[in-house]
Scaffold this motif. Structure first.
Motif, PDB file in Angstrom:
ATOM      1  N   ASP A 122      13.587   9.533  11.074  1.00 50.04           N
ATOM      2  CA  ASP A 122      13.838   8.144  11.467  1.00 50.04           C
ATOM      3  C   ASP A 122      12.549   7.373  11.731  1.00 50.04           C
ATOM      4  N   ARG A 123      11.401   7.951  11.363  1.00 55.47           N
ATOM      5  CA  ARG A 123      10.102   7.293  11.583  1.00 55.47           C
ATOM      6  C   ARG A 123       9.644   6.698  10.250  1.00 55.47           C
ATOM      7  N   PRO A 124       9.570   5.383  10.122  1.00 57.24           N
ATOM      8  CA  PRO A 124       9.221   4.766   8.828  1.00 57.24           C
ATOM      9  C   PRO A 124       7.919   5.283   8.233  1.00 57.24           C
ATOM     10  N   HIS A 125       6.929   5.548   9.077  1.00 59.99           N
ATOM     11  CA  HIS A 125       5.634   5.984   8.553  1.00 59.99           C
ATOM     12  C   HIS A 125       5.672   7.407   8.007  1.00 59.99           C
ATOM     13  N   ALA A 126       6.779   8.126   8.188  1.00 58.86           N
ATOM     14  CA  ALA A 126       6.893   9.479   7.645  1.00 58.86           C
ATOM     15  C   ALA A 126       7.236   9.477   6.159  1.00 58.86           C
ATOM     16  N   TRP A 127       7.624   8.348   5.631  1.00 60.49           N
ATOM     17  CA  TRP A 127       8.109   8.259   4.253  1.00 60.49           C
ATOM     18  C   TRP A 127       6.974   7.914   3.286  1.00 60.49           C
ATOM     19  N   VAL A 128       7.280   8.008   2.002  1.00 60.80           N
ATOM     20  CA  VAL A 128       6.333   7.618   0.958  1.00 60.80           C
ATOM     21  C   VAL A 128       6.093   6.114   1.043  1.00 60.80           C
ATOM     22  N   LYS A 129       4.821   5.716   1.040  1.00 61.34           N
ATOM     23  CA  LYS A 129       4.489   4.292   0.921  1.00 61.34           C
ATOM     24  C   LYS A 129       4.216   3.999  -0.553  1.00 61.34           C
ATOM     25  N   LEU A 130       5.082   3.188  -1.136  1.00 61.31           N
ATOM     26  CA  LEU A 130       4.976   2.828  -2.541  1.00 61.31           C
ATOM     27  C   LEU A 130       3.754   1.934  -2.757  1.00 61.31           C
ATOM     28  N   TRP A 131       3.324   1.833  -3.999  1.00 58.60           N
ATOM     29  CA  TRP A 131       2.161   0.997  -4.314  1.00 58.60           C
ATOM     30  C   TRP A 131       2.329  -0.430  -3.794  1.00 58.60           C
ATOM     31  N   LYS A 132       3.557  -0.949  -3.843  1.00 63.88           N
ATOM     32  CA  LYS A 132       3.788  -2.343  -3.459  1.00 63.88           C
ATOM     33  C   LYS A 132       4.050  -2.509  -1.973  1.00 63.88           C
ATOM     34  N   HIS A 133       3.789  -1.492  -1.168  1.00 65.49           N
ATOM     35  CA  HIS A 133       3.792  -1.624   0.291  1.00 65.49           C
ATOM     36  C   HIS A 133       2.539  -2.413   0.662  1.00 65.49           C
ATOM     37  N   HIS A 134       2.733  -3.639   1.144  1.00 66.43           N
ATOM     38  CA  HIS A 134       1.611  -4.543   1.395  1.00 66.43           C
ATOM     39  C   HIS A 134       1.460  -4.876   2.874  1.00 66.43           C
ATOM     40  N   ALA A 135       1.985  -4.015   3.736  1.00 69.61           N
ATOM     41  CA  ALA A 135       1.941  -4.296   5.173  1.00 69.61           C
ATOM     42  C   ALA A 135       0.640  -3.843   5.829  1.00 69.61           C
ATOM     43  N   ALA A 136      -0.307  -3.346   5.048  1.00 74.54           N
ATOM     44  CA  ALA A 136      -1.572  -2.871   5.610  1.00 74.54           C
ATOM     45  C   ALA A 136      -2.723  -3.833   5.328  1.00 74.54           C
ATOM     46  N   GLN A 137      -2.412  -5.116   5.127  1.00 73.20           N
ATOM     47  CA  GLN A 137      -3.480  -6.076   4.837  1.00 73.20           C
ATOM     48  C   GLN A 137      -4.457  -6.195   6.003  1.00 73.20           C
ATOM     49  N   ALA A 138      -3.951  -6.192   7.236  1.00 71.80           N
ATOM     50  CA  ALA A 138      -4.847  -6.307   8.393  1.00 71.80           C
ATOM     51  C   ALA A 138      -5.818  -5.134   8.433  1.00 71.80           C
ATOM     52  N   GLN A 139      -5.343  -3.936   8.104  1.00 71.88           N
ATOM     53  CA  GLN A 139      -6.216  -2.763   8.089  1.00 71.88           C
ATOM     54  C   GLN A 139      -7.240  -2.859   6.951  1.00 71.88           C
ATOM     55  N   ALA A 140      -6.820  -3.364   5.790  1.00 72.35           N
ATOM     56  CA  ALA A 140      -7.766  -3.551   4.691  1.00 72.35           C
ATOM     57  C   ALA A 140      -8.847  -4.555   5.084  1.00 72.35           C
ATOM     58  N   ASP A 141      -8.464  -5.600   5.789  1.00 72.25           N
ATOM     59  CA  ASP A 141      -9.439  -6.599   6.240  1.00 72.25           C
ATOM     60  C   ASP A 141     -10.482  -5.965   7.162  1.00 72.25           C
ATOM     61  N   ARG A 142     -10.039  -5.085   8.050  1.00 69.96           N
ATOM     62  CA  ARG A 142     -10.975  -4.410   8.955  1.00 69.96           C
ATOM     63  C   ARG A 142     -11.931  -3.503   8.182  1.00 69.96           C
TER      64      ARG A 142
END
Length: 561
Positions: A122-142
């Motif tokens: 039930d933990r979302p981060h345990a699953w496969v992140k597909l190429w089009k998962h774009h929720a890590a923009q803030a981390q990319a900016d850092r």
């Protein structure tokens, strides 16, 4: 089906893992004849709204998948393709796979995905992140800001920006948002390598994804000092990534008995190193020599080309030594949304009677260039190249009460061609020669789109001579891993195919598009390079509203006495 099935013929299987399905292709080693194919749709497709069986919505810009869907492709598509070929499975000598990228998952040390650990499902981060998962923009900016601040030598190899789609941004998001799960993740592995692990029981990493998606340059990943500066708890991230590294076409191992039972193939046959769907297609298109740019056009577009020398190209996805084939510098660029944009319009914006690609293309083809009076920006799914910013969004300028669906549809087709021209011009300006544009992927069937690309780029278009470019490319690599050819170049020459100069630019239309392209560049630079950051502000407002709504939906109402 093949014309002749000689007793001595040998075969290989290429498996292409796409965004929504996996395809298996049986190919004759001697000449690349495609003798049988089958497709298996992923049961869970793309998980964007909520985890399976869960009611709590996922945050905006998430895109997950279930790794069991990948195993099911081996169980269903591979046996079906062999059956369709009508051959004895004992004559198959190798298997190879390609995958969307960066599609990545956290696992235990033995390769068990964390989403398959019962208490973590039930933990979302345990699953496969597909190429089009774009929720890590803030981390990319850092990552990007710190790399430039420290003068990291590798940042220029990625055009000055690391993408939110890639391993380090997704890994940092995992640490930021679920640090306990980050600690549980003993391995953080590309799906391209994970599926090979499933096939041969041996963990390997391929130099293609390690270089393009894992920031591995000159034999090393970013330093522990850099990772510690990002976050002290991120210092061990490379330990989760690192593993035996293999070049393209290398043998990762042999098919295990368990994988043989899934696929119906003989245990002990060669399993090739993993690869990326776009990058493997250069072999099937006979485009491994420098200057032959391959555009793999589907839901998104990836552009790959070999060059003889190392240069840094602003806004590119990366340059990797041996990333496409041994002895060359492989360059990658891309557009995050292409077919997805056209599909969005047909599904959500076109009225009844015009809500098909065929009808809209027919109507749009009747127009002279520029008659619709529109310019669009092709950022419906963010911008991968040249801006490397997934907070950007789509735009159509010039709408009036006289605008009709076919007008907008054609403007969207043209916008993606303008984006490709920007990429080509950036390559050429940096010193990477482009002699030929070779197009592969499902969108090659749209004749209007192909002619628009020829007219906008001013270059003739060649088409790959296979409808299964990535799967054929994987089969070519399987043949090399099985020892049937000495290297990828020899295998591609024998097994690949391309139809040269199928579409040629029309001089009059090309001149008309030059004027429209100039307007596109103006809008591109204004909204993408700091003239007005309204798109990023709107994205922030939207995300805050969605998160607030989700919080309110899960907060119990107070009872007032």
């Amino acid at each position: 089906m093949m014309d002749v099935d000689a007793p001595g013929d040998r075969y290989v299987v290429g498996v292409d893992y796409g965004t929504l399905s996996g395809r298996a292709l049986v190919v004759r080693v001697a000449d690349g004849a495609e003798v049988g194919t089958a497709v298996h749709e992923y049961r869970h497709a793309v998980i964007e709204s909520a985890l399976p069986g869960a009611a709590t919505p996922l945050p905006p810009d998430w895109a997950l998948q279930d790794p069991e869907d990948y195993r099911d492709v081996l169980r269903h598509a591979v046996p079906a393709a062999v059956a369709a070929a009508g051959i004895d499975p004992a004559r198959v000598v190798g298997i190879a796979t390609d995958f969307t990228a960066c599609t990545v998952l956290p696992t235990l040390a033995d390769g068990t995905p964390l989403c398959e650990v019962p208490e973590l499902r039930d933990r979302p981060h345990a699953w496969v992140k597909l190429w089009k998962h774009h929720a890590a923009q803030a981390q990319a900016d850092r990552i990007n800001a710190l790399a430039h601040e420290r003068g990291e030598p590798w940042i220029g190899r990625y055009g000055g920006k690391v993408s939110a789609e890639w391993q380090f941004a997704k890994g940092l998001q995992l640490l930021d948002e679920d640090p306990e799960l980050y600690r549980r993740a003993e391995r953080f592995v590309e799906a391209a390598d994970w599926i090979v692990w499933q096939l041969c029981g041996v963990e390997t990493r391929n130099i293609c994804t390690a270089g393009y998606k894992g920031i591995r340059q000159d034999g090393r990943y970013p330093s522990p000092e850099f990772l510690t500066a990002l976050d002290p708890d991120f210092a061990d991230f490379v330990d989760k990534l690192d593993g035996p590294l293999l070049p393209m076409g290398a043998r990762a191992g042999v098919l295990t008995a368990e994988a043989a039972s899934w696929t119906g193939l003989p245990a002990g046959i060669a399993v090739a190193a993993g690869n990326v769907d776009a990058h493997v297609t250069a072999a099937s298109a006979r485009a491994l020599e420098p200057g032959h740019l391959v555009a793999i056009m589907g839901t998104s577009t990836c552009h790959v080309v070999n060059g003889p020398d190392l240069v840094e190209v602003p806004g590119m996805c990366g340059v990797v030594e041996g990333g496409l084939s041994p002895g060359q510098w492989g360059y990658e660029a891309g557009q995050s949304g292409v077919g997805d944009i056209f599909g969005w319009f047909v599904e959500h914006a076109a009225p009844a009677g015009a809500n098909s690609h065929e009808r809209l293309s027919e109507l749009a083809a009747a127009q002279p260039v520029g008659a619709h009076g529109l310019i669009a920006l092709d950022w419906w799914n963010g911008n991968r190249s040249l801006l490397v910013n997934h907070d950007l969004s789509g735009l159509v300028v010039g709408l009036t009460l006289a605008t009709r669906p076919a007008d907008v549809y054609r403007a969207l087709l043209e916008s993606t061609a303008y984006g490709t021209r920007m990429i080509i011009e950036a390559f050429v300006a940096a010193g990477v020669p482009i002699h030929e544009l070779v197009v592969a992927g499902g969108l090659t069937s749209n004749r209007l789109l192909m002619q628009i690309y020829a007219d906008v780029t001013g270059r003739p278009l060649s088409l790959i001579g296979s409808a299964q470019g990535p799967a054929l490319g994987s089969a070519i690599h399987a043949a090399v891993a099985a020892g049937a050819y000495p290297d990828v170049y020899a295998a591609a020459a024998a097994m690949g195919r391309v139809d040269r100069d199928v579409y040629r630019p029309d001089p009059e239309r090309a001149r008309a598009y030059d004027a429209l392209y100039a307007e596109y560049r103006t809008l591109h630079d204004h909204f993408g390079r700091g003239g007005n950051e309204v798109m990023s502000r709107l994205r922030a407002i939207r995300n805050a509203a969605v998160e607030r709504s989700a919080a309110e939906a899960t907060t119990p109402l107070e009872v007032v006495a």
